[in-house]
Each structure stands twice: as C-alpha cells, then as structure tokens.
Design an enzyme around this catalytic site. Structure first.
Site, PDB file in Angstrom:
ATOM      1  N   ASP A  13       0.831  -1.201   0.000  1.00  0.00           N
ATOM      2  CA  ASP A  13       0.000   0.000   0.000  1.00  0.00           C
ATOM      3  C   ASP A  13       0.863   1.248   0.000  1.00  0.00           C
ATOM      4  OD1 ASP A  13      -2.448  -1.371  -0.067  1.00  0.00           O
ATOM      5  OD2 ASP A  13      -2.361  -1.730   2.087  1.00  0.00           O
ATOM      6  N   LYS A  63     -11.447  -4.687  -5.948  1.00  0.00           N
ATOM      7  CA  LYS A  63     -12.776  -4.679  -5.321  1.00  0.00           C
ATOM      8  C   LYS A  63     -13.836  -4.144  -6.301  1.00  0.00           C
ATOM      9  CE  LYS A  63     -11.238  -4.347  -0.493  1.00  0.00           C
ATOM     10  NZ  LYS A  63      -9.782  -4.113  -0.473  1.00  0.00           N
ATOM     11  N   HIS A  65     -17.090  -3.412  -8.234  1.00  0.00           N
ATOM     12  CA  HIS A  65     -18.493  -3.380  -7.804  1.00  0.00           C
ATOM     13  C   HIS A  65     -19.238  -2.413  -8.712  1.00  0.00           C
ATOM     14  CE1 HIS A  65     -21.490  -2.981  -4.170  1.00  0.00           C
ATOM     15  NE2 HIS A  65     -22.063  -3.392  -5.298  1.00  0.00           N
ATOM     16  N   ILE A  67     -22.448  -2.423 -12.281  1.00  0.00           N
ATOM     17  CA  ILE A  67     -23.412  -3.268 -12.988  1.00  0.00           C
ATOM     18  C   ILE A  67     -22.640  -4.407 -13.661  1.00  0.00           C
ATOM     19  CG2 ILE A  67     -25.129  -1.446 -13.321  1.00  0.00           C
ATOM     20  CD1 ILE A  67     -24.084  -1.186 -16.223  1.00  0.00           C
ATOM     21  N   GLY A 205      -0.093  -6.026   5.715  1.00  0.00           N
ATOM     22  CA  GLY A 205       0.539  -4.856   5.114  1.00  0.00           C
ATOM     23  C   GLY A 205       1.607  -4.272   6.012  1.00  0.00           C
TER      24      GLY A 205
HETATM   25  O1  C5P Z   1      -1.450  -2.609   6.717  1.00  0.00           O
HETATM   26  P1  C5P Z   1      -2.546  -3.609   6.909  1.00  0.00           P
HETATM   27  O2  C5P Z   1      -2.062  -4.992   7.274  1.00  0.00           O
HETATM   28  O3  C5P Z   1      -3.613  -3.110   7.851  1.00  0.00           O
HETATM   29  O4  C5P Z   1      -3.208  -3.726   5.460  1.00  0.00           O
HETATM   30  C1  C5P Z   1      -4.431  -4.360   5.289  1.00  0.00           C
HETATM   31  C2  C5P Z   1      -4.692  -4.540   3.807  1.00  0.00           C
HETATM   32  O5  C5P Z   1      -5.861  -5.342   3.694  1.00  0.00           O
HETATM   33  C3  C5P Z   1      -4.983  -3.260   3.048  1.00  0.00           C
HETATM   34  O6  C5P Z   1      -4.405  -3.387   1.760  1.00  0.00           O
HETATM   35  C4  C5P Z   1      -6.490  -3.186   2.940  1.00  0.00           C
HETATM   36  O7  C5P Z   1      -6.931  -2.625   1.736  1.00  0.00           O
HETATM   37  C5  C5P Z   1      -6.872  -4.655   2.997  1.00  0.00           C
HETATM   38  N1  C5P Z   1      -8.145  -4.869   3.710  1.00  0.00           N
HETATM   39  C6  C5P Z   1      -9.199  -5.415   3.049  1.00  0.00           C
HETATM   40  N2  C5P Z   1     -10.406  -5.618   3.690  1.00  0.00           N
HETATM   41  C7  C5P Z   1     -10.536  -5.324   4.991  1.00  0.00           C
HETATM   42  C8  C5P Z   1      -9.460  -4.782   5.700  1.00  0.00           C
HETATM   43  C9  C5P Z   1      -8.254  -4.560   5.009  1.00  0.00           C
HETATM   44  O8  C5P Z   1      -9.068  -5.727   1.855  1.00  0.00           O
HETATM   45  N3  C5P Z   1     -11.705  -5.557   5.604  1.00  0.00           N
END
Ligand code: C5P
Length: 228
Positions: A13, A63, A65, A67, A205
């Site tokens: 990220d 992710k 999302h 139609i 991350g």
């Molecule tokens: O740095 P960290 O370990 O918190 O990074 C988490 C990663 O997981 C991020 O890339 C975030 O977009 C993703 N994530 C996700 N769904 C969640 C929580 C985090 O895809 N509910």
C-alpha cells in the site's frame, strides 16, 4: 495432494511504484503473493501488475463493484494483466460476480495466460446485517456464481469456512503478528488464529512494509504459523 501454497500476501500500500517494486524484491523469496490495492493501482496503473509480477504472483485488489456489464468489462481488462488473483465485491450480486469471472477468463484467454482467481469481498457482520445478508451467505452466493473464494474479516472466517466447506479459498486481511500494533483495525487476528479459523491466505501490510527488515518480518510470520 499438492502442498498448500505459501499463504502470506503482502499488501504493497504505497503510491510509489518503485518503492513497491523494491519491497516486492525484498520479500519475494518469503511470500506467496504481493497485493496491489487501489492506492498503487490508481497511482501507477496497469503496468504496475506486469512489473510486480516479475517478482511475485500479484493479487490485484480492485474490489470491483458495478453493474454486471461494466464489472465484466473491467475484469476482462484486468484478466489480460497477468494477476494471479482479482477481487470483486460480493454485494454486487451473483450476476455481477459471474460476469467478472467470465470477463477475467476472457481477458486472460486473449492474452494467452492463466486467468486470475476471482475472490469476492464480503463485508463485516455488522454491515452485512444492515444490508440484509450475512458474510456466509454472501460468500456462498459468490462461490455459487463462479468465484474461487472470498475475502472475509477475522470475525467471520470461521463461520464462512463452516458454511462453504474446504474447497473455496478464504483470504483474511487485518492480521497482526503477536505483539504488533493493530493500526486502524477494530479487531485483528494473529496469523495462527486466522489459520486455525480456516484461512488459506493472510493479507498483511504495515507490519511487514513498515518493518526495517521486511523479509525478516515476513519470515517471522511464516515461522509463527509453522509454514515451510
Ligand atoms: O497494513 P494492513 O495490514 O492493515 O493492510 C491491510 C490490507 O488489507 C490493506 O491493503 C487493505 O486494503 C486490505 N483490507 C481489506 N479488507 C478489509 C481490511 C483490510 O481488503 N476488511
């Protein structure tokens, strides 16, 4: 039976592709996949996938999302890029999930490469209930529509695994090695807790990317779960 793949996915990220490539190089021997999320993709674009895929399999976390037609066309474009895994939102509905799975396969076919595994993001139990669906039913619907698995929170992984059985891939973010800070996550699981609850892939991350030695941090997580 083949050995399970390395479960560790590192979320790159950052908005800086060179920094992401350097991180991927540092951890490539230690991790199963590197994840490109919206931050990196909106900064560096589709070429980020090919650059990183030279270092490690790429989890393209877009992710999707929309139609079904739009999600399917976007997935077709994504399918050409060489990612190993692609996310869509389960709340887009089974028709959208199916369109994305078909689109990703079509794009990969055009490029002569293996299609990405499409996994559907479910939402936290609290939000899912407000939307009138449970994470388990969202994941079940998505898998029935052709998704290879689901992305689920630590709170939900056990119940979703029980509902889906052993075959679908369950990806769990919000993982923190024992002793690490939770950052902005309300609830975190340790790597061992997540694997015991039924996770196949652990998304981590900052505990890795902000470490002074990312490869060692990744190695310590694998050691914690006894993976070799
Ligand atoms: O740095 P960290 O370990 O918190 O990074 C988490 C990663 O997981 C991020 O890339 C975030 O977009 C993703 N994530 C996700 N769904 C969640 C929580 C985090 O895809 N509910």
């Amino acid at each position: 039976m083949s050995a399970p793949p390395n479960p560790l996915v590192v979320a790159l990220d950052t908005s800086d592709l060179d920094a992401a490539v350097a991180l991927a190089e540092a951890v490539s021997g230690q991790v199963g996949m590197v994840k490109i999320g919206l931050e990196l993709f909106t900064a560096a674009g589709p070429s980020s996938v090919s650059r990183l895929a030279e270092r490690a399999p790429v989890f393209l976390d877009l992710k999707l999302h929309d139609i079904p037609t739009t999600a399917g066309r976007a997935a077709r474009n994504a399918g050409r890029l060489g990612a190993a895994m692609l996310t869509v939102h389960a709340l887009g509905g089974p028709e959208m999930v199916r369109a994305a799975v078909d689109g990703a396969a079509e794009g990969a076919g055009e490029a002569g490469i293996t299609p990405p595994e499409v996994v559907a993001v479910t939402v936290l139990s609290s939000l899912a209930e407000a939307a009138g669906a449970s994470p388990a039913s969202l994941a079940f619907e998505a898998v029935t529509a052709g998704a290879r698995g689901a992305v689920v929170s630590g709170d939900d992984v056990k119940v979703v695994r029980e509902a889906l059985g052993q075959d679908p891939i369950l990806v769990v973010p919000g993982i923190r090695p024992s002793g690490a800070r939770s950052n902005d996550h309300a609830r975190v699981l340790t790597p061992v807790e997540a694997m015991e609850a039924g996770a196949d892939r652990l998304v981590v991350g900052r505990p890795i990317t902000e470490s002074t030695d990312p490869a060692a941090a990744a190695g310590a997580i694998l050691e914690e779960i006894g993976w070799r």
